[in-house]
Write an enzyme that holds these catalytic residues in place. Structure first.
Site, PDB file in Angstrom:
ATOM      1  CE  LYS A 193      -1.878   2.945   2.665  1.00  0.00           C
ATOM      2  NZ  LYS A 193      -1.789   4.137   1.808  1.00  0.00           N
ATOM      3  CB  CYS A 304      12.825   8.782   8.715  1.00  0.00           C
ATOM      4  SG  CYS A 304      13.950   7.788   7.721  1.00  0.00           S
TER       5      CYS A 304
HETATM    6  P1  NAD Z   1       2.074   8.356   7.839  1.00  0.00           P
HETATM    7  O1  NAD Z   1       2.279   7.568   9.089  1.00  0.00           O
HETATM    8  O2  NAD Z   1       1.063   9.412   7.830  1.00  0.00           O
HETATM    9  O3  NAD Z   1       1.692   7.371   6.619  1.00  0.00           O
HETATM   10  C1  NAD Z   1       2.498   6.259   6.273  1.00  0.00           C
HETATM   11  C2  NAD Z   1       1.623   5.226   5.573  1.00  0.00           C
HETATM   12  O4  NAD Z   1       0.675   4.737   6.511  1.00  0.00           O
HETATM   13  C3  NAD Z   1       0.830   5.786   4.396  1.00  0.00           C
HETATM   14  O5  NAD Z   1       0.776   4.826   3.361  1.00  0.00           O
HETATM   15  C4  NAD Z   1      -0.550   5.998   5.003  1.00  0.00           C
HETATM   16  O6  NAD Z   1      -1.595   5.956   4.070  1.00  0.00           O
HETATM   17  C5  NAD Z   1      -0.632   4.824   5.968  1.00  0.00           C
HETATM   18  N1  NAD Z   1      -1.600   5.000   7.065  1.00  0.00           N
HETATM   19  C6  NAD Z   1      -2.003   6.153   7.652  1.00  0.00           C
HETATM   20  N2  NAD Z   1      -2.932   5.887   8.602  1.00  0.00           N
HETATM   21  C7  NAD Z   1      -3.112   4.545   8.620  1.00  0.00           C
HETATM   22  C8  NAD Z   1      -3.940   3.657   9.372  1.00  0.00           C
HETATM   23  N3  NAD Z   1      -4.782   4.102  10.311  1.00  0.00           N
HETATM   24  N4  NAD Z   1      -3.862   2.327   9.110  1.00  0.00           N
HETATM   25  C9  NAD Z   1      -3.012   1.842   8.187  1.00  0.00           C
HETATM   26  N5  NAD Z   1      -2.230   2.635   7.417  1.00  0.00           N
HETATM   27  C10 NAD Z   1      -2.254   3.968   7.643  1.00  0.00           C
HETATM   28  O7  NAD Z   1       3.523   8.908   7.447  1.00  0.00           O
HETATM   29  P2  NAD Z   1       3.921   9.797   6.181  1.00  0.00           P
HETATM   30  O8  NAD Z   1       3.452  11.185   6.402  1.00  0.00           O
HETATM   31  O9  NAD Z   1       3.531   9.100   4.923  1.00  0.00           O
HETATM   32  O10 NAD Z   1       5.510   9.721   6.265  1.00  0.00           O
HETATM   33  C11 NAD Z   1       6.260  10.515   7.103  1.00  0.00           C
HETATM   34  C12 NAD Z   1       6.687   9.752   8.342  1.00  0.00           C
HETATM   35  O11 NAD Z   1       7.391   8.578   7.955  1.00  0.00           O
HETATM   36  C13 NAD Z   1       7.659  10.533   9.201  1.00  0.00           C
HETATM   37  O12 NAD Z   1       7.309  10.392  10.552  1.00  0.00           O
HETATM   38  C14 NAD Z   1       9.001   9.860   8.919  1.00  0.00           C
HETATM   39  O13 NAD Z   1       9.956  10.000   9.938  1.00  0.00           O
HETATM   40  C15 NAD Z   1       8.589   8.444   8.723  1.00  0.00           C
HETATM   41  N6  NAD Z   1       9.609   7.692   7.966  1.00  0.00           N
HETATM   42  C16 NAD Z   1      10.370   6.781   8.639  1.00  0.00           C
HETATM   43  C17 NAD Z   1      11.377   6.085   7.970  1.00  0.00           C
HETATM   44  C18 NAD Z   1      12.227   5.058   8.691  1.00  0.00           C
HETATM   45  O14 NAD Z   1      12.896   4.274   8.017  1.00  0.00           O
HETATM   46  N7  NAD Z   1      12.239   5.023  10.008  1.00  0.00           N
HETATM   47  C19 NAD Z   1      11.594   6.323   6.609  1.00  0.00           C
HETATM   48  C20 NAD Z   1      10.790   7.261   5.950  1.00  0.00           C
HETATM   49  C21 NAD Z   1       9.793   7.938   6.640  1.00  0.00           C
END
Ligand code: NAD
Length: 500
Positions: A193, A304
């Protein structure tokens, strides 16, 4: 070898790529509309142009895809295929990605605003991961446990079953590759997804996966929102593993969903507020300052592991911050299609407003705004590199993940104080330290609460080292053989000898 494309060539190529977008879900080897027929718009944040209407999957599509994935898994076509044969298919996928590298890079640039140069770097990372995991899988051995001669005990590794990978938008295809490569190599059926803010490259990848020969139902892509299709996958009783990269808040929800459903494995790669510690003994502060600026402004700060907290020894702080400001001056945002742009556009309006809100808070809370703090005139969503000095751990900009081009500078006098400041965070994804003193380097490294420590570099690493965090930055590890292990179960077999 072809020459690097010019700005004009990327612009021309962008037009042809936009005219041929795949926008439907990929389920059971076919591109299909969402069951509901709903779509959502995906927009180029650098121009405001709507790129496409994409299938908006929900629980009905998730149920369909999970049933297909289970059928594919049980058929054994992929899950019981010899690892060496799976390797060949995945290497073919890597070759196809390499062949279509520019197009894949463009899709990410158009969809989420990152500079094309940076997207090309992501493609190298994504393709490298597919190759590395493919090459690894036929070198994984099981174990023969030490027993007496009355028994033979084996420890086998078997795939988990159905893996749902939920990924963010900041490195759309690279994060995807980090998840799907080890999961597929290990023999699982994978449902991806992508983020609703960047679904396009994942759908193109599905086309290439089919062309590479990944069997029907083994790799599927469900575009849509988190609270609909993402949640349905997370609550499914027939998904064995959730592999997530995204925010800490959503990561916590996923753990709850797993508890409410079937106790599926949950691997989380979440947010960060990473400290980058500069000691006064560095020989080349100009170079360190350049790296410190890149550590936060790369990918518009939407990283991140962004080095968003800069901790500088007070004896050099004033000169050092001046050097960081000079470096930031050369990192102003520009058209993402221009290969010379260092920063591009912010992914969407909500993220853009969130960053500007943090900048306002920083000023209100009394931090000293040294540069930036402003956006460029629309319609594109561009924010200038922003540096606050005199930040404290009580301020929102000193504690919370902003996920934008905003650097918070702290001063310290003693090593102990630097360690305490660095560890004073809910997060523990990455930390950096710059020093010439090897004793100090090892002393501090061992005490940093962080999944990874960069010494005299920022973001160093390759396919051989795991990537992931501690504390509320998550519990999973991407890349290396450690990620491959996460996607398999151990099965213990005790064979009694001479008793039947
Ligand atoms: P997000 O958590 O809003 O979304 C990530 C994914 O989760 C998306 O595909 C979204 O549609 C899905 N999602 C959202 N709500 C959900 C739910 N209730 N159930 C299931 N899926 C759900 O994050 P974002 O804004 O897309 O990305 C930014 C975040 O990602 C930042 O906090 C960043 O630090 C983190 N990140 C971490 C890494 C790592 O390797 N640690 C790498 C890249 C980004």
């Amino acid at each position: 070898m072809s020459h690097p494309k010019t700005y004009a060539e990327w612009q021309t190529m962008a037009e042809s790529v936009k005219a041929n977008l795949e926008t439907r879900a990929f389920i059971d080897d076919a591109f299909v509309d969402a069951v509901s027929g709903d779509t959502f718009e995906t927009t180029n944040p650098a121009t405001g142009e709507v790129l496409a209407k994409v299938a908006s999957c929900d629980a009905a599509d998730a149920d369909k895809a999970v049933a297909v994935a289970r059928r594919a898994f049980n058929s054994g076509e992929w899950s019981r295929m010899a690892p060496g044969a799976r390797k060949k298919v995945l290497l073919k996928l890597a070759d196809l990605m390499q062949q279509h590298r520019d197009e894949l890079a463009l899709l990410d640039t158009l969809d989420m605003g990152k500079p094309i140069g940076s997207s090309l770097g992501d493609m190298a990372g994504a393709i490298g991961t597919i190759r590395h995991q493919a090459e690894s899988i036929d070198k994984v051995y099981g174990e023969v446990a030490p027993t007496g001669e009355e028994a033979l005990a084996l420890v086998l590794r078997e795939p988990l079953g159905v893996v749902a990978s939920i990924v963010p938008w900041n490195f759309p295809l690279m994060m995807t590759a980090w998840k799907i490569a080890p999961a597929l190599a290990a023999g699982n059926s994978v449902i991806l997804k992508p983020s609703e803010k960047s679904p396009l490259s994942a759908l193109r990848l599905a086309q290439l996966a089919k062309e590479a020969g990944i069997p029907s139902g083994v790799f599927q892509v469900l575009p849509g929102f988190g609270h609909t299709v993402g949640k349905a996958l997370a609550l499914s009783m027939d998904v064995n593993c959730l592999a997530f990269t995204g925010s800490t808040g959503v990561g916590k929800q996923l753990m709850q969903y797993a508890g409410q459903s079937n106790l599926k494995r949950v691997y989380l790669e979440c947010g960060g507020k990473s400290p980058n510690i500069v000691f006064a003994d560095c020989k080349n502060l100009d170079k360190v300052a350049q790296h410190a600026a890149e550590a936060i402004f790369h990918n518009q700060g939407e990283v991140c592991i962004a080095g968003s907290r800069l901790l500088v020894e007070n004896s050099v702080r004033e000169t050092f911050v001046d050097k960081v400001l000079a470096a930031a001056e050369n990192m102003q945002p520009g058209d993402p299609l221009d290969p010379n742009s260092f920063m591009g556009a912010i992914v969407d309006r909500s993220q853009y407003e969130r960053i500007l809100d943090y900048i306002r808070k920083g000023v209100e809370e009394g931090a000293q705004l040294r540069t930036g703090g402003k956006s460029l005139e629309g319609p594109g969503l561009f924010i200038c590199p922003t540096v606050f000095d005199g930040v404290t751990d009580k301020m929102a900009i000193g504690r919370e993940e902003i996920f934008g081009p905003v650097l918070s500078v702290f001063g310290f006098d003693r090593e102990e104080e630097a360690i305490a400041l660095a560890n004073d965070s809910d997060y523990g994804l990455a930390a950096g330290l710059w020093s010439q003193d090897i004793d100090r380097i090892m002393r501090v490294t061992r005490r940093l609460e962080s999944g990874q420590v960069f010494v005299n570099n920022w973001a160093g690493g390759d396919q051989t080292v795991p990537f992931g965090g501690v504390k509320q930055s998550g519990n999973g590890r991407d890349k290396s053989h450690h990620s491959l292990e996460e996607y398999s179960e151990l099965k213990s077999v005790w064979i009694s000898l001479g008793s039947a």
